[in-house]
Write an enzyme that holds these catalytic residues in place. Structure first.
Site, short mmCIF file in Angstrom:
data_model
loop_
_atom_site.label_atom_id
_atom_site.label_comp_id
_atom_site.label_asym_id
_atom_site.label_seq_id
_atom_site.Cartn_x
_atom_site.Cartn_y
_atom_site.Cartn_z
N ALA A 154 0.83 -1.15 -0.11
CA ALA A 154 -0.07 0.09 0.12
C ALA A 154 0.83 1.37 0.21
O ALA A 154 2.16 0.97 0.20
CB ALA A 154 -0.89 0.04 1.16
N GLY A 162 0.63 -4.96 1.29
CA GLY A 162 -0.61 -5.10 0.16
C GLY A 162 -0.39 -5.73 -1.22
O GLY A 162 -1.20 -6.30 -1.75
N GLU A 170 -0.57 -9.24 -0.48
CA GLU A 170 -2.05 -9.46 -0.24
C GLU A 170 -2.79 -9.56 -1.44
O GLU A 170 -3.85 -10.26 -1.65
CB GLU A 170 -2.67 -8.36 0.92
CG GLU A 170 -1.95 -8.51 2.36
CD GLU A 170 -2.22 -7.51 3.29
OE1 GLU A 170 -2.19 -6.21 2.72
OE2 GLU A 170 -2.88 -7.75 4.20
N GLU A 222 4.82 -5.33 7.11
CA GLU A 222 4.24 -3.91 7.87
C GLU A 222 4.60 -3.91 9.36
O GLU A 222 4.61 -2.67 9.85
CB GLU A 222 2.56 -4.36 8.01
CG GLU A 222 1.68 -4.24 6.49
CD GLU A 222 1.80 -5.50 5.95
OE1 GLU A 222 2.86 -6.16 6.00
OE2 GLU A 222 1.01 -5.37 4.75
C1 HXC Z 1 5.22 4.49 -1.29
C2 HXC Z 1 7.21 3.36 -2.12
C3 HXC Z 1 6.60 2.37 -1.51
C4 HXC Z 1 5.38 2.24 -0.79
C5 HXC Z 1 8.62 1.99 -2.42
N1 HXC Z 1 8.35 3.32 -2.72
N2 HXC Z 1 7.69 1.28 -1.71
N3 HXC Z 1 6.17 4.49 -1.82
N4 HXC Z 1 4.62 3.35 -0.57
N5 HXC Z 1 4.99 1.00 -0.25
C6 HXC Z 1 8.95 4.23 -3.58
C7 HXC Z 1 10.16 4.86 -2.51
O1 HXC Z 1 9.43 5.82 -1.62
C8 HXC Z 1 10.97 5.27 -3.55
O2 HXC Z 1 10.32 6.83 -3.97
C9 HXC Z 1 10.64 4.18 -4.87
O3 HXC Z 1 9.37 3.68 -4.45
C10 HXC Z 1 11.75 3.27 -4.92
O4 HXC Z 1 11.86 2.64 -3.58
P1 HXC Z 1 13.44 2.70 -2.97
O5 HXC Z 1 13.05 2.23 -1.45
O6 HXC Z 1 14.31 3.57 -3.37
O7 HXC Z 1 13.89 1.20 -3.64
P2 HXC Z 1 14.84 0.08 -3.12
O8 HXC Z 1 15.99 0.80 -2.56
O9 HXC Z 1 15.09 -0.69 -4.33
O10 HXC Z 1 13.87 -0.76 -1.93
C11 HXC Z 1 12.79 -1.36 -2.59
C12 HXC Z 1 11.78 -1.70 -1.31
C13 HXC Z 1 11.51 -0.76 -0.41
C14 HXC Z 1 12.60 -2.88 -0.51
C15 HXC Z 1 10.48 -2.37 -1.92
O11 HXC Z 1 11.09 0.63 -1.34
C16 HXC Z 1 10.43 -0.69 0.63
O12 HXC Z 1 10.91 -1.32 1.58
N6 HXC Z 1 9.44 -0.45 0.43
C17 HXC Z 1 8.42 -0.37 1.36
C18 HXC Z 1 7.91 -1.86 1.52
C19 HXC Z 1 6.68 -1.85 2.44
O13 HXC Z 1 6.93 -1.61 3.65
N7 HXC Z 1 5.45 -2.31 2.12
C20 HXC Z 1 4.44 -2.62 2.90
C21 HXC Z 1 3.50 -1.18 2.99
S1 HXC Z 1 2.39 -1.24 4.01
P3 HXC Z 1 11.12 7.85 -3.66
O14 HXC Z 1 10.28 9.17 -4.65
O15 HXC Z 1 11.21 8.17 -2.25
O16 HXC Z 1 12.40 7.88 -4.29
C22 HXC Z 1 1.03 -2.15 3.50
C23 HXC Z 1 -0.12 -2.19 4.45
C24 HXC Z 1 -1.39 -2.84 3.61
O17 HXC Z 1 1.27 -2.69 2.38
C25 HXC Z 1 -2.38 -2.77 4.40
C26 HXC Z 1 -3.57 -3.20 3.73
C27 HXC Z 1 -3.91 -2.56 2.35
#
Ligand code: HXC
Length: 291
Positions: free
Chosen positions: A99, A142, A145, A165
């Site tokens: 998400a 997400g 999911e 998460e």
């Molecule tokens: C918003 C995101 C994002 C996310 C990545 N980006 N994941 N933006 N929401 N979930 C954006 C980053 O901010 C960045 O933009 C760009 O994508 C590239 O990401 P990087 O981190 O620079 O890339 P990398 O170093 O290769 O790392 C990849 C990654 C990391 C490991 C996937 O991005 C990451 O950990 N993302 C979050 C994963 C996460 O926690 N997902 C769960 C979310 S909570 P900018 O503009 O900053 O450069 C969830 C709850 C669900 O899903 C609940 C029900 C729906």
């Protein structure tokens, strides 16, 4: 249904389109309709609906607008009688990294609980047509999911699945604790949800989360092939088969077996069941008509 088309050589002429053709024109050919996804029909018979998440700069983070668009595309494929299966994929780098954290960052409990936050996320688990997730790269939070709401998951060999998460101070909210646990068992699900650790495509295959793993560049075409196979069967009976398998996640064994038996009996009310068995006896390929 008559639609008026103007050609260079002629005056305005009425062109008659079948409803399904019209839906296809309306939904798939207007390139500017979607901002976050690409939508198409694939396969030799154009019978596989295809949705590609297309927000590359954010690794396909699932913002509200993207989910709304996916739901619209699913609706149009559900209504399109020419489509027998749907493939949903992302890019080679990310199926979806979860998400959209930036969109969620400042939400309050009152907004989440009182509003309709996430209420439209489970659409993909309610469509009748079989949905295949083709997962390359990250399927996190997400994103994982969303893949698990699909009926079949194929993975590219570099895919990574995770529910991170906990690292953000929250927990999965779109079925992650429930579907992951049913798919991989308690110990691995607990470990993933409590540590945020990811698993590889190979581990996902071993644990039953995905059914097949392919080289990255072959994943999507293999998913489409699977969709074509499904779409070549009776759409009506495929929906019954899907309903019966899904019931296994919600009913007791006795209830599930009863539902299965009722659906099995129901296939005998269809022309397709008659055609399937007659074709076998006559040693020819069945021609299903979805009725
Ligand atoms: C918003 C995101 C994002 C996310 C990545 N980006 N994941 N933006 N929401 N979930 C954006 C980053 O901010 C960045 O933009 C760009 O994508 C590239 O990401 P990087 O981190 O620079 O890339 P990398 O170093 O290769 O790392 C990849 C990654 C990391 C490991 C996937 O991005 C990451 O950990 N993302 C979050 C994963 C996460 O926690 N997902 C769960 C979310 S909570 P900018 O503009 O900053 O450069 C969830 C709850 C669900 O899903 C609940 C029900 C729906």
């Amino acid at each position: 249904m008559a639609v008026f088309c103007r050609s260079a050589a002629s005056l305005v002429k009425p062109v008659f389109l079948l409803p399904s053709t019209f839906a296809a024109v309306r939904h798939y050919s207007s390139g500017g309709q979607f901002q976050y996804i690409l939508v198409d029909k694939k396969g030799d018979n154009n019978n596989v609906g295809f949705i590609q998440l297309n927000r590359p700069k954010a690794l396909n983070a699932l913002c509200d607008g993207l989910i709304i668009e996916v739901n619209k595309a699913l609706d149009s494929f559900e209504q399109d009688s020419g489509v027998g299966a749907i493939v949903i994929t992302g890019s080679e780098r990310a199926f979806a990294a979860g998400a959209d954290i930036k969109e969620m960052q400042n939400r309050t409990f009152q907004e989440c609980y009182g509003g309709s936050f996430l209420s439209h996320w489970n659409k993909i688990s309610t469509v009748k047509k079989p949905v295949i997730a083709a997962v390359n790269g990250f399927a996190l939070g997400g994103g994982c999911e969303l893949a698990m709401m699909c009926d079949i998951i194929y993975a590219g060999e570099k895919a990574q699945f995770g529910q991170p998460e906990i690292l953000l101070g929250t927990i999965p909210g779109a079925g992650g604790t429930q579907r992951l646990t049913r798919a991989v068992g308690k110990s691995l699900a607990m470990e993933m949800v409590l540590t945020g650790d990811r698993i590889s495509a190979q581990e996902a295959k071993q644990s039953g989360l995905v059914s097949k793993v392919f080289p990255v560049d072959q994943l999507v075409s293999e998913a489409i092939k699977c969709g074509e196979k499904i779409a070549s069967n009776s759409k009506l009976v495929a929906a019954m088969a899907k309903e019966a398998v899904n019931a296994a996640f919600e009913l007791t064994l006795a209830e599930g077996n009863r539902l299965e038996k009722r659906l099995f009996h129901s296939t005998f009310a269809t022309e397709d069941r008659k055609e399937g068995m007659t074709a076998f006896v006559e040693k020819r390929k069945a021609m299903f008509k979805d009725n």
